[in-house]
Design a protein around this motif. Structure first.
Motif, PDB file in Angstrom:
ATOM      1  N   LYS D   2      42.621  42.891  37.988  1.00 22.75           N
ATOM      2  CA  LYS D   2      43.468  41.697  37.858  1.00 22.75           C
ATOM      3  C   LYS D   2      44.644  41.777  38.839  1.00 22.75           C
ATOM      4  O   LYS D   2      45.308  42.819  38.935  1.00 22.75           O
ATOM      5  CB  LYS D   2      44.037  41.616  36.433  1.00 22.75           C
ATOM      6  N   ILE D   3      44.907  40.669  39.505  1.00 19.02           N
ATOM      7  CA  ILE D   3      46.106  40.585  40.345  1.00 19.02           C
ATOM      8  C   ILE D   3      46.770  39.239  40.097  1.00 19.02           C
ATOM      9  O   ILE D   3      46.156  38.330  39.521  1.00 19.02           O
ATOM     10  CB  ILE D   3      45.793  40.721  41.855  1.00 19.02           C
ATOM     11  N   LYS D   4      48.045  39.141  40.552  1.00 17.75           N
ATOM     12  CA  LYS D   4      48.789  37.885  40.407  1.00 17.75           C
ATOM     13  C   LYS D   4      49.081  37.379  41.815  1.00 17.75           C
ATOM     14  O   LYS D   4      49.567  38.134  42.665  1.00 17.75           O
ATOM     15  CB  LYS D   4      50.096  38.176  39.668  1.00 17.75           C
ATOM     16  N   ASP D  21      46.464  33.829  38.266  1.00 19.08           N
ATOM     17  CA  ASP D  21      45.994  35.191  38.001  1.00 19.08           C
ATOM     18  C   ASP D  21      44.545  35.254  38.448  1.00 19.08           C
ATOM     19  O   ASP D  21      43.753  34.359  38.143  1.00 19.08           O
ATOM     20  CB  ASP D  21      46.106  35.502  36.501  1.00 19.08           C
ATOM     21  N   LEU D  22      44.196  36.284  39.203  1.00 18.37           N
ATOM     22  CA  LEU D  22      42.836  36.401  39.737  1.00 18.37           C
ATOM     23  C   LEU D  22      42.192  37.718  39.310  1.00 18.37           C
ATOM     24  O   LEU D  22      42.874  38.711  39.105  1.00 18.37           O
ATOM     25  CB  LEU D  22      42.851  36.339  41.274  1.00 18.37           C
ATOM     26  N   GLY D  33      41.670  40.774  53.169  1.00 22.13           N
ATOM     27  CA  GLY D  33      40.502  40.506  52.342  1.00 22.13           C
ATOM     28  C   GLY D  33      40.771  39.408  51.320  1.00 22.13           C
ATOM     29  O   GLY D  33      39.955  38.495  51.124  1.00 22.13           O
ATOM     30  N   LEU D  34      41.952  39.462  50.684  1.00 24.03           N
ATOM     31  CA  LEU D  34      42.319  38.453  49.692  1.00 24.03           C
ATOM     32  C   LEU D  34      42.458  37.082  50.363  1.00 24.03           C
ATOM     33  O   LEU D  34      42.002  36.061  49.822  1.00 24.03           O
ATOM     34  CB  LEU D  34      43.653  38.843  49.024  1.00 24.03           C
ATOM     35  N   GLU D  75      51.370  42.021  42.649  1.00 23.29           N
ATOM     36  CA  GLU D  75      51.812  40.626  42.810  1.00 23.29           C
ATOM     37  C   GLU D  75      51.802  40.325  44.302  1.00 23.29           C
ATOM     38  O   GLU D  75      52.558  40.939  45.066  1.00 23.29           O
ATOM     39  CB  GLU D  75      53.225  40.464  42.237  1.00 23.29           C
ATOM     40  N   ILE D  76      50.922  39.412  44.709  1.00 24.80           N
ATOM     41  CA  ILE D  76      50.796  39.071  46.131  1.00 24.80           C
ATOM     42  C   ILE D  76      51.315  37.652  46.333  1.00 24.80           C
ATOM     43  O   ILE D  76      50.852  36.717  45.689  1.00 24.80           O
ATOM     44  CB  ILE D  76      49.333  39.161  46.627  1.00 24.80           C
TER      45      ILE D  76
END
Lengths: 156, 85, 156, 85
Positions: D2-4, D21-22, D33-34, D75-76
């Motif tokens: 999970k990332i934000k 949220d991904l 990549g993201l 958190e990106i």
């Protein structure tokens, strides 16, 4: 009047507000306050007296302000310099420059302080525990002012 | 001719006066000439105004050079390097 | 706290006085106020909205202040940046630097503004008679910030 | 993992959301990549996040490079060049 010599203290915030006069073209306000310190050249200072040359001091400051305005795109300039007796933490001098952009306002403000320090007839006498002494001119101030001189031509 | 001379800051204290009105010969008067005339008084005048000293001179409230002429009615000020700000 | 992000206006004179705190070692106070103008890039501006990245903006400004303190001999630094809706003549940002000597205070103050302009996550959106637009980053701001970079080594 | 992800200023408006949220694959995840993953959504995602755009990315509120790793819980934030002051 962009230049004032006075014995009484100044309210820097009020002076800045008055100089801006809510002018919507002003985007940058650079200012400087010189303050009386409790020590100088390694010795304690309990009091200071600032002397000027009435008439010439105002003229010299006017000339410095005019030169700043001719060198940089600035709008309004204020210089307030106190004379008479001052003690540590008292304000000595205020320089405020308004303009559209910060680079020009900063440069003009620093230039005015550097020239004031070397070209405006004002003298400090300090009271110290060892007695009174006239402050000596600093070579670092000459060097600071020298930065603003156009490079000397090296042509024969 | 009549001129007004001022001594400021440390010079006023060392020379013991804030200034004076002087009557000097008008022929070829310059800042350097006036300085020599004052130094000829001897004592503090000679030492305080000595050539080696870092001294500034203004004529009619404009910075002057040794060669700057002195004319009738002029105000000539002698003072040390400035230290305001 | 040397860095504050807030929607409300600030009193520059009071902030300067608080930062000096009557410290008798302070001889120089350099400050800068950035102000909302009624025009930008040749077009009229009636209103502006400033957005930030809560958390990161404060961190980025803290880092800029720390770098200024490591580069120059200064005492205290304050940065106040407003966010939210502003109109022409409103104050946007205040940077104040105190120190013993003016050269260091001026340099640190200008450095902080130049880095803030290029490194702190803050964005301006202007309302104009032609509609709203996000302000574009300026190459002149990149150049101003670039001045403070150490020269690149040319060694192999 | 999970990332934000956050979209700030003009990017929030162009992408129509402040963030999300991904859940993404952890294998070799980087900022680049993201970004590619998001561009693959097509439409505004593809144009707004295009490589030529002056775009800034922060990971956990520190400025990041395309090669900066993305780890679980990060958190990106994607945003345009800054214009405060």
């Amino acid at each position: 009047m962009p230049v004032r010599i006075q014995t009484k203290d100044f309210d820097a915030g009020a002076e800045v507000a008055a100089l801006r006069r809510d002018n919507p073209k002003v985007g940058a306000v650079a200012s400087f306050i010189g303050v009386c310190r409790d020590a100088n050249d390694g010795g304690a200072v309990t009091k200071m007296t600032l002397e000027h040359y009435p008439g010439m001091t105002e003229k010299a400051l006017d000339k410095i302000v005019s030169e700043a305005k001719s060198r940089w795109e600035v709008m309004d300039v204020l210089v307030v310099h106190r004379v008479g007796e001052l003690k540590p933490t008292d304000q000595i001098v205020l320089v405020v420059v308004t303009g559209a952009h910060r680079g020009e306002a900063f440069a003009a403000c620093e230039f005015i302080m550097d020239y004031l320090k070397t070209r405006a007839p004002l003298w400090k006498k300090e009271e110290t525990p060892l007695g009174a002494r006239w402050v000596e001119a600093r070579s670092s101030d000459d060097e600071a002012a020298q930065r603003w001189e156009p490079p000397k031509s090296s042509a024969a | 001719m009549k001129i007004k001379v001022l001594y400021l800051a440390s010079l006023r204290e060392q020379l013991g006066r804030p200034g004076e009105d002087l009557e000097i010969s008008p022929a070829g008067s310059t800042v350097a000439g006036l300085r020599a005339l004052l130094m000829a008084r001897g004592g503090a005048w000679q030492t305080v105004l000595a050539q080696g000293k870092a001294l500034r001179v203004a004529v009619n409230q404009e910075m002057a050079q040794p060669t700057t002429p002195v004319k009738p009615g002029d105000e000539i000020a002698f003072f040390p390097p400035v230290t305001g700000g």
